[in-house]
Design an enzyme around this catalytic site. Structure first.
Site, short mmCIF file in Angstrom:
data_model
loop_
_atom_site.label_atom_id
_atom_site.label_comp_id
_atom_site.label_asym_id
_atom_site.label_seq_id
_atom_site.Cartn_x
_atom_site.Cartn_y
_atom_site.Cartn_z
N CYS B 102 0.77 -1.19 0.06
CA CYS B 102 0.02 -0.06 -0.04
C CYS B 102 0.61 1.33 0.05
O CYS B 102 0.54 2.41 -0.58
CB CYS B 102 -1.06 -0.15 1.23
SG CYS B 102 -0.07 -0.02 2.86
N THR B 189 8.60 0.09 5.01
CA THR B 189 8.08 -1.15 4.89
C THR B 189 8.04 -1.59 3.39
O THR B 189 7.91 -0.98 2.50
CB THR B 189 6.48 -0.87 5.13
OG1 THR B 189 6.27 -0.30 6.46
CG2 THR B 189 5.57 -2.09 4.81
N GLU B 256 10.36 -3.82 8.16
CA GLU B 256 10.91 -2.67 7.80
C GLU B 256 12.47 -2.33 7.72
O GLU B 256 13.10 -3.19 8.39
CB GLU B 256 10.48 -1.53 9.05
CG GLU B 256 9.03 -1.17 8.45
CD GLU B 256 7.70 -2.24 8.82
OE1 GLU B 256 8.15 -3.21 9.72
OE2 GLU B 256 6.82 -2.18 8.32
N HIS B 291 -2.53 7.13 2.97
CA HIS B 291 -1.82 6.12 3.98
C HIS B 291 -2.81 6.04 5.30
O HIS B 291 -2.97 5.03 5.72
CB HIS B 291 -0.46 6.56 4.23
CG HIS B 291 0.29 5.21 4.46
ND1 HIS B 291 0.16 4.31 3.63
CD2 HIS B 291 1.16 4.83 5.33
CE1 HIS B 291 0.84 2.98 4.00
NE2 HIS B 291 1.62 3.43 5.19
N TYR B 295 -5.78 2.35 7.30
CA TYR B 295 -5.49 1.66 8.45
C TYR B 295 -7.02 1.12 8.88
O TYR B 295 -6.78 -0.11 9.72
CB TYR B 295 -5.01 2.45 9.61
CG TYR B 295 -3.16 2.46 9.35
CD1 TYR B 295 -2.80 3.01 8.13
CD2 TYR B 295 -2.73 1.82 10.33
CE1 TYR B 295 -1.32 2.93 8.15
CE2 TYR B 295 -1.13 1.82 10.28
CZ TYR B 295 -0.63 2.12 9.17
OH TYR B 295 0.76 2.23 8.80
N CYS B 298 -6.65 -2.50 6.66
CA CYS B 298 -5.53 -3.66 6.58
C CYS B 298 -5.51 -4.01 8.08
O CYS B 298 -5.63 -5.36 8.50
CB CYS B 298 -4.36 -3.02 6.54
SG CYS B 298 -3.58 -1.79 7.20
N GLU B 442 3.28 -0.52 15.28
CA GLU B 442 3.06 -0.14 13.89
C GLU B 442 1.58 0.50 14.16
O GLU B 442 1.60 1.32 13.31
CB GLU B 442 3.01 -1.55 13.11
CG GLU B 442 3.41 -1.08 11.73
CD GLU B 442 2.45 -0.60 10.81
OE1 GLU B 442 2.52 0.14 9.98
OE2 GLU B 442 1.20 -0.79 11.27
#
Lengths: 88, 487
Positions: B102, B189, B256, B291, B295, B298, B442
């Protein structure tokens, strides 16, 4: 600023559920700046859409959806006017 | 479009320089530490070929008219934005982890929108370069690592004020054929198992920070690019077996890396911003909006897995019907779906930008992410509560494999009679993996820390209107509506 004809322009507000700025400022600026135009909520040869946020629930030929300075409001409106209707 | 196997195979053709725990990783597709992250990303490819999922996993390119993986798409409608978060939830469910792709999707969309605005002002040709780059990414179905966060050094100083000028990525040389960049990006990431790295500036810049206002793309194995893969809680359990990992196939979070750019050359056709410092904040804000939108997709997909794990452990323990357990499971679902609502809302309330691409509602995207800095802690707490202290005390997989102790573990870790002990152990490890490890930090810091969202939320809200509303209701300001109905 001069013009030879009088225009009817429709103002259409979005529903105003959660505006990010004072929408009425745009209408006030337009009315104060263009006395020769008849702004109406009913009819017009084109529509100025005043949205309270970027979602832009209502559409029109000229669309506002964020807080703008008076100068930018006029610039946006006049650029449409000059392109399609009258010379200012 | 590549499928999962083809993606994994494609990585073997790249030669990125990657270090982990004092050694060099020879093949990220095959190393036991990085392979589970590769598998998670591979599902972004594989599911695009599955008729059960292709509606959300694929799109039609507005640039070529061809069918493409949605992870390379420039959003053309609010429907696209909604499908994006549906794709996020789906992949969270199928991987129980971060599938990493993403970030690049958000980066190409952000740079697509901002480059258009930059060109409008400066009559540059960045947008055309971005369009060509996106076409390339779509055609090759590449995985792009979005790289935004600089290492930042002294946080009280601007980029040009730092004692070491390389603490933000910067242009050190402009040549006829391109630029040379130096610096580092942190927490990136999916970097080691991507094909490309798309670098964006990390903050608003002033004129003196001009050299730091730079956006560009390079292949992961470009000369001068080095990566140091980050440690995670319990990461080396991957070297010890399967059960103790909890999620051996897809790992935890994204994997990461710290990416170092040691005087890396970038040709001009891959430079998308170079010195236009007054657009740096816009680029950051747009990327962050995209971004933060994700959230509630996901993380909620991963929460679906955790809720299932907690409920299954309760069944193993014979307490699935206990009223307090039912209540806690219901609460977990409520919290997760609340976040899902946020992601859907910011997508449905999205809008068209001057570039023609769509982006989510910025206020609501930030609300989405701020909730994710909090609610996953609560649903993880509930999962731990249901699963019991054994998530932190259970004997290891090696003791389970040892004939001397296996029978003892089989006997004494047994729950209800009809569930094998190993099944109970696997579920307990999954709860541990999803509620204790890197997943929570995270949630806190991915896509920006909570304060970043609060700044945006306040900036995008109309506090003056709220004060006026209060004063009207309190009788301090005139109430036109009331006057109309009551005189």
């Amino acid at each position: 600023m001069t013009t030879t004809e009088k225009l009817e322009v429709r103002i259409k507000y979005c529903g105003g559920c959660n505006p990010y700025f004072k929408r009425e400022n745009i209408e006030e600026t337009l009315r104060a700046s263009y006395k020769f135009i008849n702004f109406s909520f009913e009819d017009g040869v084109f529509t100025v859409a005043i949205n309270g946020c970027t979602t832009s629930c209502v559409s029109g030929e000229v669309v506002f959806n964020s807080m703008e300075s008076e100068e930018r409001i006029r610039k946006k409106f006049e650029s449409f006017l000059e392109k399609h209707f009258i010379k200012i | 479009m590549m499928n999962g196997r083809e993606y994994i195979e494609s990585l073997r053709k790249y030669r990125p320089v990657v270090y982990f725990m004092g050694r060099k990783i020879q093949s990220v597709a095959d190393d036991p530490v990085t392979a589970p992250h590769v598998n998670a990303a591979a599902l972004t490819y594989e599911l695009a070929h599955d008729p059960r999922y292709e509606d959300v996993m694929t799109a039609t390119s507005h640039l070529t008219g061809e069918k493409i993986n949605r992870f390379t798409h420039i959003h053309q409608s609010t429907e696209d934005l909604v499908k994006k978060v549906r794709m996020m939830r789906l992949l969270g469910q199928k991987t129980g982890s971060c599938f990493q792709r993403c970030v690049g999707l958000d980066a190409i969309n952000a740079v697509y929108i901002t480059s258009y605005d930059v060109d409008e002002k400066y009559k540059t040709d960045y947008h055309e370069r971005v369009r060509e780059y996106v076409k390339y990414v779509q055609k090759k179905d590449l995985m792009v690592a979005g790289a935004m966060t600089d290492v930042k050094g002294d946080r009280s100083l601007r980029p040009h004020e730092q004692a070491d000028k390389d603490l933000y990525v910067r242009v050190v040389e402009k040549r006829e054929d391109g630029i040379v960049v130096r610096g580092a990006k942190a927490h990136i990431t999916g970097a080691v198992n991507s094909h490309e790295i798309l670098v964006l500036p990390t903050r608003a810049m002033s004129e003196k920070d001009k050299d730091y206002a730079v956006a560009f793309a390079v292949p992961v194995d470009a000369e001068g690019v080095k990566m140091i893969f980050g440690r995670q809680t319990n990461d080396t359990r991957r070297l010890d077996g399967e059960i103790d990992c909890g999620n051996a196939k897809y790992a935890t979070v994204g994997g990461e890396a710290l990416i170092i750019f040691e005087d890396v050359f970038v040709p001009w056709d891959r430079v998308f911003m170079c010195g236009e410092y007054d657009f740096s904040a816009e680029l950051v804000e747009i990327f962050a909006t995209f971004h933060r939108q994700n959230y509630g997709g996901c993380k909620v997909g991963v929460a679906d897995v955790l809720i299932g794990a907690a409920a299954s452990v309760a069944e193993c323990n014979g307490v699935a019907e206990a009223s307090h357990v039912v209540d806690k499971i219901t609460e977990m679902i409520h919290l997760a779906e609340t976040c899902w609502c946020c992601s859907l809302a910011c997508s449905y309330e999205g809008f068209k930008t001057p570039s023609g691409a769509y982006m989510p509602n910025q206020l609501l995207a930030n609300v989405t992410k701020l909730n994710i800095t909090r609610l996953p802690y609560e649903w993880s707490r509930l999962a731990q509560d249901i699963a019991g202290g054994i998530i932190a005390t259970m004997p290891s997989e090696k003791d389970y494999a040892n004939p001397e102790t296996r029978k003892l573990i089989e006997k004494y870790l047994k729950g209800v009679a009809n569930v094998p002990t190993e099944e109970r152990m696997r579920l307990i490890r999954l709860v541990e993996n999803l509620s204790i490890g890197a997943e929570l930090p995270e949630s806190m810091h991915g896509a920006g820390s909570p304060q970043a969202q609060k700044i945006m939320i306040l900036r995008r809200s109309n506090l003056e209107m709220k004060k006026e509303l209060a004063k009207i209701i309190a009788g301090i300001l005139p109430d036109d509506n009331y006057r109309k109905i009551r005189g």
